[in-house]
Scaffold this motif. Structure first.
Motif, PDB file in Angstrom:
ATOM      1  N   GLN A 171      37.951  34.844  48.862  1.00 13.50           N
ATOM      2  CA  GLN A 171      37.224  35.241  47.660  1.00 13.50           C
ATOM      3  C   GLN A 171      37.543  34.266  46.531  1.00 13.50           C
ATOM      4  O   GLN A 171      38.658  33.749  46.422  1.00 13.50           O
ATOM      5  N   SER A 172      36.530  34.013  45.724  1.00 15.13           N
ATOM      6  CA  SER A 172      36.732  33.160  44.559  1.00 15.13           C
ATOM      7  C   SER A 172      35.876  33.646  43.404  1.00 15.13           C
ATOM      8  O   SER A 172      34.804  34.226  43.620  1.00 15.13           O
ATOM      9  N   PRO A 173      36.355  33.449  42.166  1.00 13.86           N
ATOM     10  CA  PRO A 173      37.677  32.925  41.845  1.00 13.86           C
ATOM     11  C   PRO A 173      38.763  33.983  42.072  1.00 13.86           C
ATOM     12  O   PRO A 173      38.454  35.132  42.353  1.00 13.86           O
ATOM     13  N   GLN A 174      40.003  33.567  41.930  1.00 15.13           N
ATOM     14  CA  GLN A 174      41.113  34.508  42.092  1.00 15.13           C
ATOM     15  C   GLN A 174      41.137  35.487  40.926  1.00 15.13           C
ATOM     16  O   GLN A 174      41.425  36.668  41.089  1.00 15.13           O
ATOM     17  N   SER A 175      40.856  34.961  39.719  1.00 15.77           N
ATOM     18  CA  SER A 175      40.800  35.824  38.542  1.00 15.77           C
ATOM     19  C   SER A 175      39.773  35.287  37.561  1.00 15.77           C
ATOM     20  O   SER A 175      39.394  34.110  37.624  1.00 15.77           O
ATOM     21  N   LEU A 176      39.343  36.168  36.683  1.00 19.58           N
ATOM     22  CA  LEU A 176      38.248  35.838  35.789  1.00 19.58           C
ATOM     23  C   LEU A 176      38.409  36.639  34.499  1.00 19.58           C
ATOM     24  O   LEU A 176      38.676  37.850  34.557  1.00 19.58           O
ATOM     25  N   HIS A 177      38.276  35.965  33.373  1.00 27.13           N
ATOM     26  CA  HIS A 177      38.308  36.644  32.082  1.00 27.13           C
ATOM     27  C   HIS A 177      36.962  36.405  31.416  1.00 27.13           C
ATOM     28  O   HIS A 177      36.552  35.246  31.245  1.00 27.13           O
ATOM     29  N   VAL A 178      36.290  37.481  31.043  1.00 28.24           N
ATOM     30  CA  VAL A 178      34.988  37.340  30.385  1.00 28.24           C
ATOM     31  C   VAL A 178      34.973  38.211  29.146  1.00 28.24           C
ATOM     32  O   VAL A 178      35.785  39.132  28.997  1.00 28.24           O
ATOM     33  N   GLN A 179      34.032  37.921  28.264  1.00 26.25           N
ATOM     34  CA  GLN A 179      33.859  38.725  27.064  1.00 26.25           C
ATOM     35  C   GLN A 179      32.902  39.883  27.366  1.00 26.25           C
ATOM     36  O   GLN A 179      32.004  39.766  28.211  1.00 26.25           O
ATOM     37  N   GLU A 180      33.108  40.964  26.657  1.00 29.39           N
ATOM     38  CA  GLU A 180      32.191  42.112  26.786  1.00 29.39           C
ATOM     39  C   GLU A 180      30.761  41.631  26.566  1.00 29.39           C
ATOM     40  O   GLU A 180      30.477  40.886  25.639  1.00 29.39           O
ATOM     41  N   ARG A 209      40.278  39.303  40.462  1.00 32.31           N
ATOM     42  CA  ARG A 209      40.725  40.182  39.372  1.00 32.31           C
ATOM     43  C   ARG A 209      39.903  39.876  38.130  1.00 32.31           C
ATOM     44  O   ARG A 209      39.957  38.770  37.594  1.00 32.31           O
ATOM     45  N   LEU A 210      39.126  40.855  37.693  1.00 27.89           N
ATOM     46  CA  LEU A 210      38.251  40.691  36.526  1.00 27.89           C
ATOM     47  C   LEU A 210      38.846  41.387  35.312  1.00 27.89           C
ATOM     48  O   LEU A 210      39.219  42.563  35.393  1.00 27.89           O
ATOM     49  N   SER A 211      38.928  40.665  34.212  1.00 25.43           N
ATOM     50  CA  SER A 211      39.340  41.247  32.930  1.00 25.43           C
ATOM     51  C   SER A 211      38.203  41.060  31.947  1.00 25.43           C
ATOM     52  O   SER A 211      37.749  39.924  31.737  1.00 25.43           O
ATOM     53  N   VAL A 212      37.733  42.144  31.378  1.00 23.17           N
ATOM     54  CA  VAL A 212      36.652  42.090  30.404  1.00 23.17           C
ATOM     55  C   VAL A 212      37.246  42.371  29.035  1.00 23.17           C
ATOM     56  O   VAL A 212      37.771  43.464  28.789  1.00 23.17           O
ATOM     57  N   ALA A 271      38.893  45.314  36.771  1.00 23.20           N
ATOM     58  CA  ALA A 271      39.436  45.799  38.037  1.00 23.20           C
ATOM     59  C   ALA A 271      39.550  44.602  38.972  1.00 23.20           C
ATOM     60  O   ALA A 271      39.126  43.496  38.637  1.00 23.20           O
ATOM     61  N   THR A 272      40.107  44.854  40.142  1.00 26.51           N
ATOM     62  CA  THR A 272      40.070  43.845  41.204  1.00 26.51           C
ATOM     63  C   THR A 272      38.942  44.209  42.151  1.00 26.51           C
ATOM     64  O   THR A 272      38.829  45.362  42.573  1.00 26.51           O
ATOM     65  N   TYR A 273      38.130  43.235  42.470  1.00 25.59           N
ATOM     66  CA  TYR A 273      36.988  43.456  43.357  1.00 25.59           C
ATOM     67  C   TYR A 273      37.315  42.826  44.711  1.00 25.59           C
ATOM     68  O   TYR A 273      37.598  41.629  44.800  1.00 25.59           O
ATOM     69  N   LEU A 274      37.284  43.663  45.727  1.00 24.37           N
ATOM     70  CA  LEU A 274      37.635  43.240  47.079  1.00 24.37           C
ATOM     71  C   LEU A 274      36.409  43.221  47.962  1.00 24.37           C
ATOM     72  O   LEU A 274      35.556  44.095  47.856  1.00 24.37           O
ATOM     73  N   CYS A 275      36.337  42.241  48.848  1.00 21.02           N
ATOM     74  CA  CYS A 275      35.356  42.320  49.918  1.00 21.02           C
ATOM     75  C   CYS A 275      36.118  42.446  51.239  1.00 21.02           C
ATOM     76  O   CYS A 275      37.270  42.020  51.345  1.00 21.02           O
ATOM     77  N   ALA A 276      35.503  43.066  52.202  1.00 24.10           N
ATOM     78  CA  ALA A 276      36.090  43.251  53.523  1.00 24.10           C
ATOM     79  C   ALA A 276      35.030  42.957  54.563  1.00 24.10           C
ATOM     80  O   ALA A 276      33.916  43.482  54.491  1.00 24.10           O
ATOM     81  N   PHE A 304      31.010  36.761  41.495  1.00 24.61           N
ATOM     82  CA  PHE A 304      32.054  36.196  42.328  1.00 24.61           C
ATOM     83  C   PHE A 304      31.594  36.147  43.785  1.00 24.61           C
ATOM     84  O   PHE A 304      30.599  36.748  44.147  1.00 24.61           O
ATOM     85  N   THR A 305      32.366  35.374  44.565  1.00 27.35           N
ATOM     86  CA  THR A 305      31.953  35.046  45.921  1.00 27.35           C
ATOM     87  C   THR A 305      32.936  35.566  46.956  1.00 27.35           C
ATOM     88  O   THR A 305      34.147  35.568  46.733  1.00 27.35           O
TER      89      THR A 305
END
Lengths: 112, 113
Positions: B6-15, B108-111, B86-91, B21-22
């Motif tokens: 999965q990519s990216p490992q983490s992501l910070h975005v504005q509201e 891991r997404l931080s808004v 939250a953290t978004y997981l794919c399986a 993500f992939t």
């Protein structure tokens, strides 16, 4: 509430000991999966049972074993515990092959 | 053993930003792909189950697409809100791996408000 029950929630034990983690799947679900999440690691697949039979093993150590009973609850047995076995252990259940997994709240194991 | 990335490992975005993500997985003997949302101190919760090439799923502001031929799935969040953090997981699962679900490491997404 996912309907999956894991007990105990927390477990603290010493190196060399043996513990049993228990999982009751959601009503009607025949598949039970066990996953391990170590510090800063993702969910590592351990083992999968379907209707009492082992379907596949992942990165499960020989010191670990599991079974699924006729009432479909499952137990994960961890023996000769090492410090590195400290982790959050999740159980998940599902109805059929492509159905989503429903996770329990996990058992946090601390080995001291 | 199946390798799911999965990519990216983490992501910070504005509201209010939109993001995506992939998830990459082996395309051979594909069986199914799941997306999960995992909030801190909680258990993963399923977002989408995807099985067919070209599948598109949507739930509110979150959507996902699937390409089984090339082995990738995208998760999109439109107009991110702080509660999306939250953290978004794919399986992924394949027929030659007992149809068991192997999870990627997560994004891991931080808004930020």
């Amino acid at each position: 509430d996912s309907g999956v029950t894991q007990t105990p929630k927390h477990l603290i034990t010493a190196t060399g000991q043996r513990v049993t983690l228990r999982c009751s799947p959601r009503s009607g679900d025949l598949s039970v999966y066990w996953y391990q999440q170590s510090l800063d690691q993702g969910l590592q697949f351990l083992i999968h049972y379907y209707n009492g039979e082992e379907r596949a093993k992942g990165n499960i150590l020989e010191r670990f074993s599991a079974q699924q009973f006729p009432d479909l609850h499952s137990e994960l047995n961890l023996s000769s515990l090492e410090l590195g076995d400290s982790a959050l252990y999740f159980c998940a259940s599902s109805e059929i092959g492509t159905s989503p997994l429903h996770f329990g709240n996990g058992t946090r194991l601390t080995v001291t | 053993i199946l390798n799911v990335e999965q990519s990216p490992q983490s992501l910070h975005v504005q509201e209010g930003d939109s993001t995506n993500f992939t998830c990459s997985f082996p395309s051979s003997n594909f069986y199914a792909l799941h997306w999960y949302r995992w909030e801190t101190a909680k258990s993963p919760e399923a977002l989408f189950v995807m099985t067919l090439n070209g599948d598109e799923k949507k739930k509110g502001r979150i959507s996902a697409t699937l390409n089984t031929k090339e082995g990738y799935s995208y998760l999109y969040i439109k107009g991110s809100q702080p509660e999306d953090s939250a953290t978004y997981l794919c399986a992924s699962s394949s027929y030659n791996y007992g149809q068991n679900f192997v999870f990627g490491p997560g994004t891991r997404l931080s808004v930020l408000p």
